[in-house]
Design a protein around this motif. Structure first.
Motif, PDB file in Angstrom:
ATOM      1  N   MET A 229       1.010  -0.907   0.184  1.00 23.96           N
ATOM      2  CA  MET A 229      -0.466  -0.325   0.184  1.00 23.96           C
ATOM      3  C   MET A 229       0.727   1.362  -0.385  1.00 23.96           C
ATOM      4  SD  MET A 229      -2.787   1.629   0.495  1.00 23.96           S
ATOM      5  CE  MET A 229      -4.053   0.261   0.516  1.00 23.96           C
ATOM      6  N   MET A 230       1.850   1.095   0.320  1.00 23.41           N
ATOM      7  CA  MET A 230       2.639   2.521   0.989  1.00 23.41           C
ATOM      8  C   MET A 230       3.819   2.586  -0.090  1.00 23.41           C
ATOM      9  SD  MET A 230       3.535   2.729   5.009  1.00 23.41           S
ATOM     10  CE  MET A 230       2.636   2.794   6.414  1.00 23.41           C
ATOM     11  N   GLN A 231       3.888   1.304  -0.604  1.00 24.13           N
ATOM     12  CA  GLN A 231       4.975   1.821  -2.208  1.00 24.13           C
ATOM     13  C   GLN A 231       3.872   1.867  -3.039  1.00 24.13           C
ATOM     14  OE1 GLN A 231       6.935  -2.408  -2.122  1.00 24.13           O
ATOM     15  NE2 GLN A 231       8.316  -1.568  -1.712  1.00 24.13           N
ATOM     16  N   LEU A 232       2.665   1.946  -2.988  1.00 22.10           N
ATOM     17  CA  LEU A 232       1.922   2.825  -4.469  1.00 22.10           C
ATOM     18  C   LEU A 232       1.671   3.536  -4.014  1.00 22.10           C
ATOM     19  CD1 LEU A 232      -0.018   1.241  -6.426  1.00 22.10           C
ATOM     20  CD2 LEU A 232      -2.134   1.329  -4.864  1.00 22.10           C
ATOM     21  N   CYS A 233       2.179   4.360  -2.960  1.00 17.13           N
ATOM     22  CA  CYS A 233       1.779   5.321  -2.406  1.00 17.13           C
ATOM     23  C   CYS A 233       2.832   6.393  -2.833  1.00 17.13           C
ATOM     24  CB  CYS A 233       1.127   6.303  -1.122  1.00 17.13           C
ATOM     25  SG  CYS A 233      -0.393   4.989  -0.284  1.00 17.13           S
ATOM     26  N   TYR A 234       3.827   5.994  -3.347  1.00 20.45           N
ATOM     27  CA  TYR A 234       5.021   6.553  -3.660  1.00 20.45           C
ATOM     28  C   TYR A 234       5.408   6.307  -5.324  1.00 20.45           C
ATOM     29  CZ  TYR A 234       7.982   6.954  -0.288  1.00 20.45           C
ATOM     30  OH  TYR A 234       9.055   7.304   1.185  1.00 20.45           O
ATOM     31  N   LEU A 235       4.957   4.781  -5.703  1.00 25.02           N
ATOM     32  CA  LEU A 235       4.344   4.739  -7.070  1.00 25.02           C
ATOM     33  C   LEU A 235       3.471   6.278  -7.941  1.00 25.02           C
ATOM     34  CD1 LEU A 235       4.651   1.364  -7.382  1.00 25.02           C
ATOM     35  CD2 LEU A 235       6.606   3.307  -8.180  1.00 25.02           C
ATOM     36  N   ASN A 236       2.921   6.098  -7.242  1.00 23.19           N
ATOM     37  CA  ASN A 236       1.563   6.990  -8.033  1.00 23.19           C
ATOM     38  C   ASN A 236       1.504   8.655  -7.705  1.00 23.19           C
ATOM     39  OD1 ASN A 236       0.099   4.236  -9.124  1.00 23.19           O
ATOM     40  ND2 ASN A 236      -1.059   4.332  -7.781  1.00 23.19           N
ATOM     41  N   LYS A 237       2.259   8.725  -6.556  1.00 21.26           N
ATOM     42  CA  LYS A 237       2.463   9.925  -5.880  1.00 21.26           C
ATOM     43  C   LYS A 237       1.359  10.248  -5.055  1.00 21.26           C
ATOM     44  CE  LYS A 237       5.172  11.977  -9.648  1.00 21.26           C
ATOM     45  NZ  LYS A 237       6.024  12.598 -10.560  1.00 21.26           N
ATOM     46  N   ILE A 238       1.077   9.400  -4.393  1.00 23.24           N
ATOM     47  CA  ILE A 238      -0.251  10.427  -3.811  1.00 23.24           C
ATOM     48  C   ILE A 238       0.654  11.146  -2.368  1.00 23.24           C
ATOM     49  CG2 ILE A 238      -1.611   9.456  -1.988  1.00 23.24           C
ATOM     50  CD1 ILE A 238      -2.008   8.684  -5.269  1.00 23.24           C
ATOM     51  N   PHE A 239       1.965  10.214  -1.705  1.00 20.60           N
ATOM     52  CA  PHE A 239       2.080  11.293  -0.771  1.00 20.60           C
ATOM     53  C   PHE A 239       3.015  12.618  -1.812  1.00 20.60           C
ATOM     54  CE2 PHE A 239       3.410   7.118   1.471  1.00 20.60           C
ATOM     55  CZ  PHE A 239       2.335   6.936   2.604  1.00 20.60           C
ATOM     56  N   TYR A 240       2.992  12.456  -2.471  1.00 28.69           N
ATOM     57  CA  TYR A 240       4.021  13.735  -3.149  1.00 28.69           C
ATOM     58  C   TYR A 240       2.703  14.940  -2.812  1.00 28.69           C
ATOM     59  CZ  TYR A 240       5.844  16.661  -5.986  1.00 28.69           C
ATOM     60  OH  TYR A 240       6.387  17.899  -6.602  1.00 28.69           O
ATOM     61  N   GLY A 241       2.106  14.163  -2.831  1.00 26.84           N
ATOM     62  CA  GLY A 241       0.468  15.825  -3.042  1.00 26.84           C
ATOM     63  C   GLY A 241       0.088  16.005  -1.963  1.00 26.84           C
ATOM     64  N   LEU A 242       0.748  15.534  -0.765  1.00 21.76           N
ATOM     65  CA  LEU A 242       0.857  15.855   0.544  1.00 21.76           C
ATOM     66  C   LEU A 242       1.631  16.356   0.976  1.00 21.76           C
ATOM     67  CD1 LEU A 242      -1.177  12.255   2.424  1.00 21.76           C
ATOM     68  CD2 LEU A 242      -2.619  14.470   1.280  1.00 21.76           C
ATOM     69  N   GLY A 243       2.605  16.403   0.641  1.00 24.07           N
ATOM     70  CA  GLY A 243       4.214  16.854   0.650  1.00 24.07           C
ATOM     71  C   GLY A 243       4.147  18.406   1.249  1.00 24.07           C
ATOM     72  N   GLN A 244       5.119  19.067   1.083  1.00 26.98           N
ATOM     73  CA  GLN A 244       6.037  20.527   1.594  1.00 26.98           C
ATOM     74  C   GLN A 244       6.968  20.253   1.599  1.00 26.98           C
ATOM     75  OE1 GLN A 244       4.649  21.145   5.602  1.00 26.98           O
ATOM     76  NE2 GLN A 244       2.212  20.642   5.525  1.00 26.98           N
ATOM     77  N   GLY A 245       7.143  22.018   0.956  1.00 26.99           N
ATOM     78  CA  GLY A 245       9.247  21.928   1.314  1.00 26.99           C
ATOM     79  C   GLY A 245       9.339  22.920  -0.712  1.00 26.99           C
ATOM     80  N   VAL A 246      10.388  22.509  -0.773  1.00 26.10           N
ATOM     81  CA  VAL A 246      11.268  22.725  -1.999  1.00 26.10           C
ATOM     82  C   VAL A 246      11.031  21.968  -3.290  1.00 26.10           C
ATOM     83  CG1 VAL A 246      12.460  24.911  -3.158  1.00 26.10           C
ATOM     84  CG2 VAL A 246      12.267  25.039  -0.363  1.00 26.10           C
ATOM     85  N   SER A 247      10.384  21.422  -4.061  1.00 21.22           N
ATOM     86  CA  SER A 247      10.884  19.684  -4.517  1.00 21.22           C
ATOM     87  C   SER A 247      11.768  19.838  -5.404  1.00 21.22           C
ATOM     88  CB  SER A 247       9.277  20.217  -4.480  1.00 21.22           C
ATOM     89  OG  SER A 247       8.783  20.993  -6.173  1.00 21.22           O
ATOM     90  N   GLY A 248      12.044  21.425  -5.854  1.00 21.54           N
ATOM     91  CA  GLY A 248      12.836  21.801  -7.239  1.00 21.54           C
ATOM     92  C   GLY A 248      14.223  21.394  -6.798  1.00 21.54           C
ATOM     93  N   PHE A 249      14.309  21.220  -5.437  1.00 22.28           N
ATOM     94  CA  PHE A 249      15.480  21.357  -4.801  1.00 22.28           C
ATOM     95  C   PHE A 249      15.650  19.490  -3.940  1.00 22.28           C
ATOM     96  CE2 PHE A 249      15.308  25.848  -4.777  1.00 22.28           C
ATOM     97  CZ  PHE A 249      16.648  25.551  -5.928  1.00 22.28           C
ATOM     98  N   GLY A 250      14.813  19.219  -4.098  1.00 23.26           N
ATOM     99  CA  GLY A 250      14.622  17.235  -4.037  1.00 23.26           C
ATOM    100  C   GLY A 250      14.173  17.394  -2.153  1.00 23.26           C
ATOM    101  N   ARG A 251      13.601  18.547  -2.140  1.00 28.37           N
ATOM    102  CA  ARG A 251      13.113  18.424  -0.214  1.00 28.37           C
ATOM    103  C   ARG A 251      11.438  18.346  -0.256  1.00 28.37           C
ATOM    104  NH1 ARG A 251      17.179  16.315   0.214  1.00 28.37           N
ATOM    105  NH2 ARG A 251      19.015  17.250   1.603  1.00 28.37           N
TER     106      ARG A 251
END
Length: 319
Positions: A229-251
């Motif tokens: 389930m959690m690996q799927l959330c990485y693959l489908n960028k589900i976690f990404y949609g909940l992220g915070q920070g500066v994505s352009g700098f890998g953070r």
């Protein structure tokens, strides 16, 4: 860029032929002998050192014949490589689809469904529950306090042991400040949701204190189901949609609050194992097909390099 070199061919020499020579790994290794710099990716070569390298040149007509032959052959090989890469991507998408369907719908056919009220999941089986991760997992944070533990890296192919004596990759000055990981713990790189990953550790050791280590509260739940389930959330960028920070700098990170309040479907315990066993088998079958394709891809890339080298150095002649 002003730090790049621009070359043009002199009379009666084919620039394409010279370009093929420069593409050979053998010529590049020769150039590397004269490079200066601190890091591998920052080696610098003077233009004079490049121009001083001796090369065996055939006459202009033969250069053109070799170029014409290699252009045609490399185009054929490049088409094969492109089709193989597309095939690998299709297998990866198939694997992703198989996992998505199994962990959100189950593998038992013709059963009543209910609305999960989770947008990316949709309907789930009627006898499944929906819970926040904080009711299923607890986060650990135990600092080692001393050196000597096996250092673990979280890669996109899983949790690996790190050889800190090789001086390769990122190294820490003090591993006593790393956090403990026990065999069976979940560990995730939540600091970069594009290149990060989550896995169940097969080792006792330590990992970066910036990573997230957690475990199931009730061990009779099937950890492999939750891992899929959690690996799927990485693959489908589900976690990404909940992220915070500066994505352009890998953070682009997943805060603990967002992680703990993340809703997931929970099948009955016996079905969790049923789904995990099914996915272990199906994913292994697809992984074998992907591995064969990647092996063939590697062979074609090496064949192209070998072909170029043999013809530009006169080992083989164009008839």
């Amino acid at each position: 860029s002003p730090v790049y070199y621009v070359f043009r061919e002199k009379e009666n020499n084919s620039l394409k032929f010279i370009n093929y020579i420069m593409q050979t790994s053998e010529f590049q290794k020769e150039l590397k002998k004269y490079a200066n710099g601190i890091l591998e990716i920052r080696l610098r070569l003077s233009s004079s050192d490049i121009l001083k390298r001796p090369i065996a040149f055939p006459n202009y007509i033969e250069q053109q014949n070799i170029v014409k032959f290699l252009d045609e052959k490399c185009r054929e090989i490049d088409n094969i490589i492109k089709n193989t890469e597309q095939s690998i991507e299709e297998y990866k998408k198939l694997k992703q689809s198989v996992i998505t369907k199994a962990v959100t719908k189950g593998i038992r056919p013709n059963r009543p469904m209910q609305n999960s009220n989770i947008e990316w999941i949709g309907a789930i089986p009627e006898d499944w529950n929906v819970k926040k991760l904080k009711y299923m997992f607890e986060i650990k944070k135990d600092i080692a306090g001393k050196e000597g533990y096996t250092v673990l890296s979280i890669t996109q192919t899983g949790i690996k042991t790190k050889d800190i004596t090789s001086n390769e990759g990122q190294l820490a000055s003090d591993y006593s400040k790393y956090q403990l990981v026990s065999k069976g713990d979940f560990a995730m790189n939540h600091m970069d949701l594009l290149t990060g990953w989550v896995d169940i550790s097969q080792y006792d050791g330590v990992t970066s204190p910036d990573y997230r280590v957690f475990k199931l509260k009730e061990t009779h739940n099937c950890d492999r189901y939750f891992l899929y389930m959690m690996q799927l959330c990485y693959l489908n960028k589900i976690f990404y949609g909940l992220g915070q920070g500066v994505s352009g700098f890998g953070r682009w990170r997943l805060p603990a609050e967002m992680f703990l309040n993340f809703l997931i479907p929970i099948p009955p315990r016996d079905e969790q194992k049923e789904i995990a066993d099914y996915l272990d088998e199906k994913c292994a079958e697809i992984d074998i097909l992907i591995e064969k394709k990647q092996q063939f891809l590697s062979e074609m890339v090496n064949y192209k390099k070998s072909l170029i080298y043999e013809y530009v150095t006169g080992k083989k002649e164009v008839s």
